[in-house]
Design an enzyme around this catalytic site. Structure first.
Site, PDB file in Angstrom:
ATOM      1  N   SER A 121       0.829  -1.198   0.122  1.00  0.00           N
ATOM      2  CA  SER A 121      -0.080  -0.004   0.014  1.00  0.00           C
ATOM      3  C   SER A 121       0.861   1.212  -0.020  1.00  0.00           C
ATOM      4  O   SER A 121       1.991   1.233   0.521  1.00  0.00           O
ATOM      5  CB  SER A 121      -0.705   0.042   1.117  1.00  0.00           C
ATOM      6  OG  SER A 121      -1.813  -1.191   1.014  1.00  0.00           O
ATOM      7  N   GLU A 237      -3.707 -15.621   1.317  1.00  0.00           N
ATOM      8  CA  GLU A 237      -4.269 -15.091   2.378  1.00  0.00           C
ATOM      9  C   GLU A 237      -5.670 -15.185   2.541  1.00  0.00           C
ATOM     10  O   GLU A 237      -6.254 -15.165   3.367  1.00  0.00           O
ATOM     11  CB  GLU A 237      -3.726 -13.602   2.350  1.00  0.00           C
ATOM     12  CG  GLU A 237      -4.243 -12.700   3.358  1.00  0.00           C
ATOM     13  CD  GLU A 237      -3.913 -11.330   3.269  1.00  0.00           C
ATOM     14  OE1 GLU A 237      -3.672 -10.632   4.412  1.00  0.00           O
ATOM     15  OE2 GLU A 237      -4.071 -10.946   2.039  1.00  0.00           O
TER      16      GLU A 237
END
Length: 368
Positions: A121, A237
């Site tokens: 990010s 994930e």
């Protein structure tokens, strides 16, 4: 319960302290216990069940592996202290790493001896991963990296980071990204923890990169192939996330049931019924997705599970607070659950991004 799941359950019982469930509120924050759990699970072959023994598994099939993960979640097994290491970084290294990278990095990661962060990010990109601006310029035997990452969990405690940077500024934005293995102790790396508004052991950080040199041999996967590295790593994930969300939703529904009285508003019962249906839908969709994977079929259901689970988790803990009434404002455990659930629509891909994925890839809608 299968024989494999029974074996895992027996191992877990033997590992956990005798008073684990009586003192769970304390043990859930016990980092030494959680470190020991990760190391013990690796050595016993329960950490990555589908992988071979040398990588913390038992070469099990996908069905057995999912049942083990569900059993661990249902029994509130200790949470891995650096979960993004085994959950995201390790699958990427194992799939895309060179033999030298795997030999050097994978076992210390899986044992928990070295922690990992995810450099994805950025402040300017928000949830648009392909919009990242961190640059990595090829300079002889190294890449020279400049940029800024944010929401980088555990960066201040980690040794390594899977850093995604733009290596070809002229390519379409999702094709010019590479994944680099960054030593966070390198000169030019500055890490600033972000003050948290809630109780958490998963501290977010900002990572500033000023002319950081990353050796060329630390490229993970193909040059300009970081998009596929990221997608493949995050798939692991998201398989864990739906199981975790489903178990937490079930626990939240139990909390609602404990707080209900005969004088509750009918609206609370209506919302409870809706949430019970959504919880069952999430579980059924998870099994359907597994069936598709085992049969080699496309699984569009997988794209809906993250969104459904995240939203339902937030709704269930808000309903628990509504059912508890005014006392909810002074209940620290309930306050933590409500705050923790807020993160569910952010980690592993925001709900906004998930809606775009469903609209474009599943429903085939045109981009706006």
């Amino acid at each position: 319960m299968t024989a494999v799941t029974e074996a895992f359950s027996a191992w877990l019982t033997e590992f956990l302290p005798a008073d684990y469930y009586q003192r769970y509120r304390e043990y859930r924050w016990d980092i030494p216990l959680r470190r020991d759990y990760q190391r013990a699970a690796f050595e016993a072959g329960w950490l990555q069940p589908t992988w071979p023994r040398e990588h913390g598994g038992q070469s099990l099939g996908l069905r057995d592996a999912m049942e083990i993960r569900i059993e661990g979640a249902l029994r509130s097994a200790p949470k891995l202290p650096n979960i993004q290491g085994p959950g995201v970084a390790a699958p990427g290294i194992r799939q895309f790493g060179t033999p030298e990278q795997i030999e050097r990095l994978l076992v210390p990661l899986l044992r928990g001896d070295e922690w990992w962060a995810l450099g994805m990010s950025e402040p300017e990109a928000g949830s648009d991963f392909a919009g990242l601006r961190t640059r990595a310029e090829h300079d002889g035997e190294a890449f020279r990296v400049n940029g800024h990452k944010i929401w980088t969990t555990h960066a201040h405690l980690s040794r390594w980071c899977t850093l995604y940077a733009r290596t070809d500024p002229d390519a379409p934005k999702h094709r010019g990204i590479s994944c680099l293995i960054l030593d966070l102790h390198s000169p030019g790396v500055r890490i600033e923890p972000i003050r948290m508004a809630s109780i958490s052991d998963e501290t977010f950080c900002e990572v500033f990169l000023d002319d950081v040199e990353v050796p060329v041999e630390n490229l993970l996967g193909p040059l300009n192939g970081g998009w596929n590295v990221a997608l493949s790593s995050l798939q692991h994930e998201r398989q864990m996330i739906w199981i975790m969300n489903w178990v937490e939703i079930t626990r939240g529904l139990d909390s609602v049931g404990s707080a209900l009285t005969a004088h509750q508003s009918p609206d609370i019962y209506a919302e409870l019924g809706s949430l019970l249906a959504d919880a069952e839908a999430l579980r059924a969709t998870g099994y359907r997705s597994l069936g598709n994977e085992l049969s080699g079929r496309p699984s569009p259901e997988a794209d809906t599970m993250k969104l459904l689970g995240s939203i339902t988790l937030q709704r269930v803990w808000e309903l628990s607070a509504a059912a508890a009434g005014p006392i909810s404002s002074s209940d620290p455990d309930l306050l933590f659950e409500r705050q923790d659930a807020l993160a569910a629509t952010i980690y592993g891909g925001t709900s906004e991004v998930q809606r775009n994925i469903i609209a474009e890839r599943v429903l085939g809608l045109p981009k706006g």
